[in-house]
Design a protein around this motif. Structure first.
Motif, PDB file in Angstrom:
ATOM      1  N   PRO A  60       0.826  -1.202   0.000  1.00 17.24           N
ATOM      2  CA  PRO A  60       0.000   0.000   0.000  1.00 17.24           C
ATOM      3  C   PRO A  60       0.869   1.265   0.000  1.00 17.24           C
ATOM      4  CG  PRO A  60       0.026  -0.980   2.168  1.00 17.24           C
ATOM      5  CD  PRO A  60       0.742  -1.935   1.256  1.00 17.24           C
ATOM      6  N   VAL A  61       0.189   2.387  -0.143  1.00 17.09           N
ATOM      7  CA  VAL A  61       0.898   3.650  -0.185  1.00 17.09           C
ATOM      8  C   VAL A  61       1.637   3.908   1.127  1.00 17.09           C
ATOM      9  CG1 VAL A  61       0.602   6.152  -0.432  1.00 17.09           C
ATOM     10  CG2 VAL A  61      -0.757   4.585  -1.845  1.00 17.09           C
ATOM     11  N   TYR A 112       5.033   2.384   1.061  1.00 18.00           N
ATOM     12  CA  TYR A 112       5.992   3.171   0.294  1.00 18.00           C
ATOM     13  C   TYR A 112       6.464   4.390   1.098  1.00 18.00           C
ATOM     14  CZ  TYR A 112       5.375   0.603  -4.058  1.00 18.00           C
ATOM     15  OH  TYR A 112       5.391  -0.361  -5.038  1.00 18.00           O
ATOM     16  N   LEU A 113       5.533   5.014   1.805  1.00 18.63           N
ATOM     17  CA  LEU A 113       5.888   6.203   2.583  1.00 18.63           C
ATOM     18  C   LEU A 113       6.895   5.861   3.674  1.00 18.63           C
ATOM     19  CD1 LEU A 113       5.422   9.181   3.276  1.00 18.63           C
ATOM     20  CD2 LEU A 113       3.509   8.444   4.753  1.00 18.63           C
TER      21      LEU A 113
END
Length: 425
Positions: A46-47, A50-51
């Motif tokens: 999920p995003v 990545y963060l």
């Protein structure tokens, strides 16, 4: 080359290694973000994954300069894993493990231990707050594994730190040992050169002074007393032959590259004093010897020192005193022997032929060095009543049963001098 952590420019190879470590950490973070409980297949990260991966990997290069700040940043990202509905697993905290190792390598042990324990506690606490009431044994084992990984990395980093410190200490010790060996070698060479210089000075000064005196006498009497001139020339030949023999022996010792196969000729001592005085008699100097107290054999080093001091003092009388007589007195005590050499000369600096004498050399310096080397001391100077005096006190070893009384006679320059305690020097 600059060391890691000093903030200076880094070599090209270090940048490649940093890039590889950052790429691996980024991939592991994304892998951990793709994991989910009870899922049989991987899903795209999920995003939030990545963060967290970008922020954690962005601070990795800073771990060399500010490891505590990098540890705080990766720990904060790890605390956000559970609130962002991600699974707290070992892969997702890979950047924190890398920073934990660097922190342990570059930080003092207690500070690093406190920081690692705090980081592990915060990671566990943040996950327990979210999963409170629904925690399973599987979740507990996973959380314990996540908390243990930074601690294990810290232990490995501390071991690396100890090994580097040990190697640095060994290198420093080797460097200091090399410097010490070089300094000791230079000191030994200087001492050996000084010893050789003293020996050569005593040998050459004595023999050449006698040869010069005999040649001067021969030149002075060449026209008026041919027979005496012939005698002086004969003695000159003997003196120069002795000088050549002693120089040959000394140079032979200097040319040796190893230990001598056979024992060398014994060093001269007071037992050769009659021969020494006979050589001065041939040069025109009459020497009277007096002994007070009980004489006894001297150790080789002390015996050589006493002989060389008497030799150099009488050589100076021959060169500078402008007189034909000198006196040597030995005063024996239970713990020292005092050797005094006096003359009544005027201290003339010209030879019998009127030619100016050479300036003073290193005779007095060498005598003082010899006396100091065996624990004694030497004084020299003009006497109030005229002439010159050289006096030295040398320490004696404890007396043995082989001592002998010095009340007999000593043969000096073809005549006899009786040892009397009351004789004037």
């Amino acid at each position: 080359m600059t060391k890691p952590g000093d903030g200076g420019p880094r070599p090209r190879g270090m940048w490649w290694r940093e890039g590889a470590i950052t790429a691996v950490a980024f991939a592991l973070c994304l892998l951990g973000g793709a994991l989910a409980v009870d899922d049989k297949s991987l899903t795209p990260p999920p995003v939030a994954a990545y963060l967290i991966a970008v922020v954690c990997c962005a601070v990795l290069p800073a771990r060399h300069r500010t490891p505590l700040a990098a540890m705080a940043a990766t720990t904060a990202c790890g605390m956000l894993v559970a609130p962002l509905d991600l699974l707290l697993s070992p892969p997702i905290v890979a950047p924190a493990v890398i920073v934990a190792y660097s922190l342990a390598v570059r930080t003092e042990r207690r500070a690093a231990g406190a920081a690692l324990l705090t980081s592990a506690a915060l990671l566990v606490a943040s996950n327990l707050v979210v999963t409170f009431g629904t925690l399973s044994w599987q979740d507990a084992s996973r959380i314990a594994t996540v908390a243990a990984f930074p601690l294990v990395a810290g232990i490995l980093g501390h071991s690396t730190q100890n090994r580097r410190a040990y190697l640095a200490a060994m290198e420093e010790r080797a460097r200091r040992a090399e410097e010490t060996r070089e300094s000791e070698a230079r000191r030994s060479v200087a001492e050996e050169r000084l010893r050789i210089a003293r020996e050569l000075h005593d040998l050459v000064a004595h023999q050449i002074t006698l040869a010069n005196a005999q040649a001067t006498v021969a030149a002075h009497l060449f026209d008026t007393r041919p027979e005496q001139t012939r005698t002086s020339l004969k003695e000159l030949v003997e003196t120069t032959a002795d000088a050549l023999d002693e120089l040959r022996a000394t140079v032979g010792l200097l040319r040796q590259t190893g230990d001598a196969a056979a024992p060398a000729e014994p060093a001269p001592g007071l037992s050769r004093l009659p021969t020494l005085l006979e050589s001065f008699r041939r040069a025109g100097l009459e020497v009277a010897v007096h002994q007070d107290g009980t004489s006894r054999p001297l150790p080789p080093g002390l015996d050589l020192t006493a002989y060389r001091i008497v030799q150099e003092a009488l050589t100076n009388v021959t060169k500078h005193a402008g007189t034909g007589s000198a006196r040597v007195r030995f005063t024996w005590n239970h713990d020292r022997v005092t050797i005094t050499v006096t003359d009544d000369g005027r201290g003339a600096r010209t030879s019998p032929t009127g030619a100016p004498d050479r300036p003073p050399g290193y005779g007095l310096i060498g005598m003082r060095e010899r006396a100091t080397a065996v624990g004694g001391h030497l004084t020299a100077g003009r006497r109030p009543e005229g002439g010159f005096l050289v006096s030295t006190e040398l320490p004696l070893p404890p007396a043995k049963d082989t001592t002998r009384r010095a009340g007999g006679t000593v043969a000096v320059e073809g005549r006899t001098a009786t040892a009397e305690a009351g004789d004037a020097p």
